[in-house]
Design a protein around this motif. Structure first.
Motif, PDB file in Angstrom:
ATOM      1  N   ARG A 160       0.843  -1.190   0.000  1.00  0.00           N
ATOM      2  CA  ARG A 160       0.000   0.000   0.000  1.00  0.00           C
ATOM      3  C   ARG A 160       0.883   1.246   0.000  1.00  0.00           C
ATOM      4  O   ARG A 160       1.932   1.273   0.659  1.00  0.00           O
ATOM      5  N   ASP A 207      -1.441   6.703   1.240  1.00  0.00           N
ATOM      6  CA  ASP A 207      -2.763   6.108   1.466  1.00  0.00           C
ATOM      7  C   ASP A 207      -2.849   5.480   2.853  1.00  0.00           C
ATOM      8  O   ASP A 207      -3.875   5.572   3.533  1.00  0.00           O
ATOM      9  N   GLU A 208      -1.751   4.845   3.268  1.00  0.00           N
ATOM     10  CA  GLU A 208      -1.731   4.216   4.586  1.00  0.00           C
ATOM     11  C   GLU A 208      -1.856   5.272   5.691  1.00  0.00           C
ATOM     12  O   GLU A 208      -2.599   5.101   6.648  1.00  0.00           O
ATOM     13  N   GLU A 209      -1.142   6.386   5.532  1.00  0.00           N
ATOM     14  CA  GLU A 209      -1.200   7.451   6.532  1.00  0.00           C
ATOM     15  C   GLU A 209      -2.586   8.077   6.601  1.00  0.00           C
ATOM     16  O   GLU A 209      -3.117   8.311   7.682  1.00  0.00           O
ATOM     17  N   ARG A 237      -4.891   5.801   8.495  1.00  0.00           N
ATOM     18  CA  ARG A 237      -4.655   5.822   9.941  1.00  0.00           C
ATOM     19  C   ARG A 237      -5.205   7.098  10.568  1.00  0.00           C
ATOM     20  O   ARG A 237      -5.793   7.062  11.650  1.00  0.00           O
ATOM     21  N   GLY A 295       1.723   0.742  11.998  1.00  0.00           N
ATOM     22  CA  GLY A 295       2.023   0.791  10.567  1.00  0.00           C
ATOM     23  C   GLY A 295       1.558  -0.478   9.894  1.00  0.00           C
ATOM     24  O   GLY A 295       0.959  -1.357  10.501  1.00  0.00           O
ATOM     25  N   SER A 296       1.874  -0.576   8.633  1.00  0.00           N
ATOM     26  CA  SER A 296       1.486  -1.776   7.905  1.00  0.00           C
ATOM     27  C   SER A 296       2.363  -2.935   8.343  1.00  0.00           C
ATOM     28  O   SER A 296       3.517  -2.763   8.710  1.00  0.00           O
TER      29      SER A 296
END
Length: 130
Positions: free
Chosen positions: A14, A18-20, A23, A72-73
């Motif tokens: 990812r 986008d991950e941030e 979250r 995190g991921s």
């Protein structure tokens, strides 16, 4: 010529942006639920057991919001593997090792030449004394 391996879309991780954003969105939603619980704790009358539930939720939700925001991921996710990159199946016939003649190493000891000369010189001295 080196082959260029183009990663599959399903095997790509990812995007960090986008991950941030996901979250941050989870954090905001959790803190919004906390604010609602705090308002319901104060506003709903008559006070009863549900007041305690709203109060405990308002006190505990920040912890979960921070844990979710800081997580995190997981880099240990299984990645998609290309079916073209499989290993060839093992052969059905067992491979016998090649027959070799056993090696024999023989060591022979001998006196050093210098010692043999010294011994003969000493023997000559003894015979001359007699």
């Amino acid at each position: 010529m080196a082959s260029r391996h183009t990663p599959s879309l399903t095997s790509l991780p990812r995007a960090p942006r986008d991950e941030e954003s996901a979250r941050v969105r989870h954090y905001i939603v959790t803190m919004g639920i906390r604010v609602v619980c705090f308002i319901l704790m104060v506003a709903v009358t008559p006070y009863g057991w549900y007041t305690w539930v709203f109060g405990i939720a308002a006190a505990v939700l920040p912890y979960f919001a921070v844990v979710i925001a800081n997580a995190g991921s997981d880099n240990k996710e299984p990645t998609a593997e290309s079916p073209q990159m499989q290993l060839a199946p093992p052969s059905q016939e067992p491979v016998a090792p090649p027959a070799e003649q056993p090696r024999t190493i023989t060591l022979h000891e001998s006196r050093p030449l210098l010692d043999a000369q010294n011994d003969s010189a000493e023997g000559d001295d003894e015979s001359s004394r007699e």
